[in-house]
Design a protein around this motif. Structure first.
Motif, PDB file in Angstrom:
ATOM      1  N   GLU A  40      -6.591  31.595  42.129  1.00 50.36           N
ATOM      2  CA  GLU A  40      -5.731  30.881  43.312  1.00 50.36           C
ATOM      3  C   GLU A  40      -4.445  31.217  43.273  1.00 50.36           C
ATOM      4  OE1 GLU A  40      -5.497  26.383  41.932  1.00 50.36           O
ATOM      5  OE2 GLU A  40      -7.084  27.052  40.810  1.00 50.36           O
ATOM      6  N   ILE A  41      -3.738  30.645  44.191  1.00 55.93           N
ATOM      7  CA  ILE A  41      -2.486  30.784  44.398  1.00 55.93           C
ATOM      8  C   ILE A  41      -1.679  29.343  44.473  1.00 55.93           C
ATOM      9  CG2 ILE A  41      -0.630  31.808  46.001  1.00 55.93           C
ATOM     10  CD1 ILE A  41      -2.707  33.699  46.939  1.00 55.93           C
ATOM     11  N   CYS A  42      -0.759  29.411  43.358  1.00 55.02           N
ATOM     12  CA  CYS A  42       0.203  28.192  43.416  1.00 55.02           C
ATOM     13  C   CYS A  42       1.508  28.194  43.500  1.00 55.02           C
ATOM     14  CB  CYS A  42      -0.094  27.559  41.813  1.00 55.02           C
ATOM     15  SG  CYS A  42      -1.696  27.398  41.165  1.00 55.02           S
ATOM     16  N   SER A  43       2.165  27.201  44.278  1.00 51.23           N
ATOM     17  CA  SER A  43       3.510  27.097  44.634  1.00 51.23           C
ATOM     18  C   SER A  43       3.956  26.034  43.686  1.00 51.23           C
ATOM     19  CB  SER A  43       3.917  26.937  45.895  1.00 51.23           C
ATOM     20  OG  SER A  43       5.079  26.956  46.123  1.00 51.23           O
ATOM     21  N   PHE A  57       4.609  28.936  30.066  1.00 51.77           N
ATOM     22  CA  PHE A  57       3.175  28.630  30.579  1.00 51.77           C
ATOM     23  C   PHE A  57       3.053  27.783  31.659  1.00 51.77           C
ATOM     24  CE2 PHE A  57       3.030  29.608  25.940  1.00 51.77           C
ATOM     25  CZ  PHE A  57       1.956  30.219  25.796  1.00 51.77           C
ATOM     26  N   TYR A  58       2.183  27.964  32.409  1.00 55.01           N
ATOM     27  CA  TYR A  58       1.618  26.725  33.503  1.00 55.01           C
ATOM     28  C   TYR A  58       0.403  26.081  33.156  1.00 55.01           C
ATOM     29  CZ  TYR A  58       0.473  25.198  38.048  1.00 55.01           C
ATOM     30  OH  TYR A  58       0.148  24.242  39.126  1.00 55.01           O
ATOM     31  N   THR A  59       0.400  24.962  33.073  1.00 54.17           N
ATOM     32  CA  THR A  59      -0.918  24.407  32.831  1.00 54.17           C
ATOM     33  C   THR A  59      -1.554  24.026  34.206  1.00 54.17           C
ATOM     34  OG1 THR A  59       0.126  23.344  30.951  1.00 54.17           O
ATOM     35  CG2 THR A  59      -2.033  22.197  31.710  1.00 54.17           C
ATOM     36  N   LEU A  90       8.204  28.644  42.653  1.00 50.54           N
ATOM     37  CA  LEU A  90       8.062  29.920  42.182  1.00 50.54           C
ATOM     38  C   LEU A  90       6.426  30.041  42.792  1.00 50.54           C
ATOM     39  CD1 LEU A  90       8.698  29.644  38.537  1.00 50.54           C
ATOM     40  CD2 LEU A  90       9.744  31.215  39.946  1.00 50.54           C
ATOM     41  N   GLU A  91       5.960  31.378  43.344  1.00 48.24           N
ATOM     42  CA  GLU A  91       4.847  31.623  43.736  1.00 48.24           C
ATOM     43  C   GLU A  91       4.154  32.036  42.387  1.00 48.24           C
ATOM     44  OE1 GLU A  91       3.635  30.779  46.654  1.00 48.24           O
ATOM     45  OE2 GLU A  91       5.630  29.925  47.080  1.00 48.24           O
ATOM     46  N   ALA A 103      -0.989  33.984  34.827  1.00 51.42           N
ATOM     47  CA  ALA A 103      -0.365  33.589  36.028  1.00 51.42           C
ATOM     48  C   ALA A 103       0.980  34.510  36.197  1.00 51.42           C
ATOM     49  CB  ALA A 103       0.400  32.101  35.757  1.00 51.42           C
ATOM     50  N   LEU A 104       0.941  35.323  37.347  1.00 52.48           N
ATOM     51  CA  LEU A 104       1.785  36.214  37.886  1.00 52.48           C
ATOM     52  C   LEU A 104       2.801  35.385  38.633  1.00 52.48           C
ATOM     53  CD1 LEU A 104      -0.433  39.384  38.492  1.00 52.48           C
ATOM     54  CD2 LEU A 104       1.102  38.935  36.653  1.00 52.48           C
TER      55      LEU A 104
END
Length: 174
Positions: A40-43, A57-59, A90-91, A103-104
């Protein structure tokens, strides 16, 4: 009339493959990431990241994912990186390969495209994370990244993602 007009013959090499990719910008350059490896893609805001001494880290759904700026993994020079504020986003591309999930962080998510994958010269195969190349409709060449090698690079390079976006100056790794 039979036999008049134009006849066209297309010969496509057997090795040509069409791949669905997401075009992203990192360090001012455009790269292609195979969509089959994008979960998936997160903003997200910088505040949504947890920063430990050597790794951010992104949870995502109670799973902490290490965050890596793509331009740092690929050692792409970035000039004049603006400092992030609390309102900036951040994308993140949530990338998976086998059992790895990372997560990139990218500058921008551009668009999804179907591209012809072309083999790269044997001398270029040694470049980490390069899986192939393609020619976009606008005539630009785009590097197609190899998710397996990206995950391997990421595991070798913990990085303070917030510091890379908040210094306000570029960093050259090339």
């Amino acid at each position: 009339e039979p036999g008049s007009g134009t006849r066209m013959t297309m010969r496509i090499p057997v090795t040509v493959a069409i791949q669905s990719v997401m075009l992203v910008r990192a360090g001012g350059q455009v790269f292609a990431v195979p969509t089959r490896n994008i979960q998936e893609i997160c903003s997200v805001t910088p505040a949504s990241l947890t920063q430990e001494p050597t790794q951010a880290f992104y949870t995502l759904r109670n799973n902490p994912l290490p965050v890596y700026p793509l331009n740092h993994l690929l050692q792409v020079e970035t000039a004049n990186v603006p400092a992030l504020t609390g309102d900036d986003r951040l994308e993140l591309l949530i990338l998976h390969h086998d059992v790895h999930c990372i997560a990139l962080a990218v500058d921008a998510v551009l668009e999804k495209q179907e591209v012809f994958v072309r083999d790269i010269h044997p001398d270029l195969r040694a470049i980490p994370a390069v899986g192939g190349v393609s020619l976009l409709g606008n005539g630009n060449v785009v590097v197609i990244l190899d998710p397996e090698n990206l995950c391997t690079l990421a595991s070798q390079k913990p990085h303070n993602v917030l510091a890379s976006f908040s210094t306000g100056t570029g960093t050259s790794h090339a």
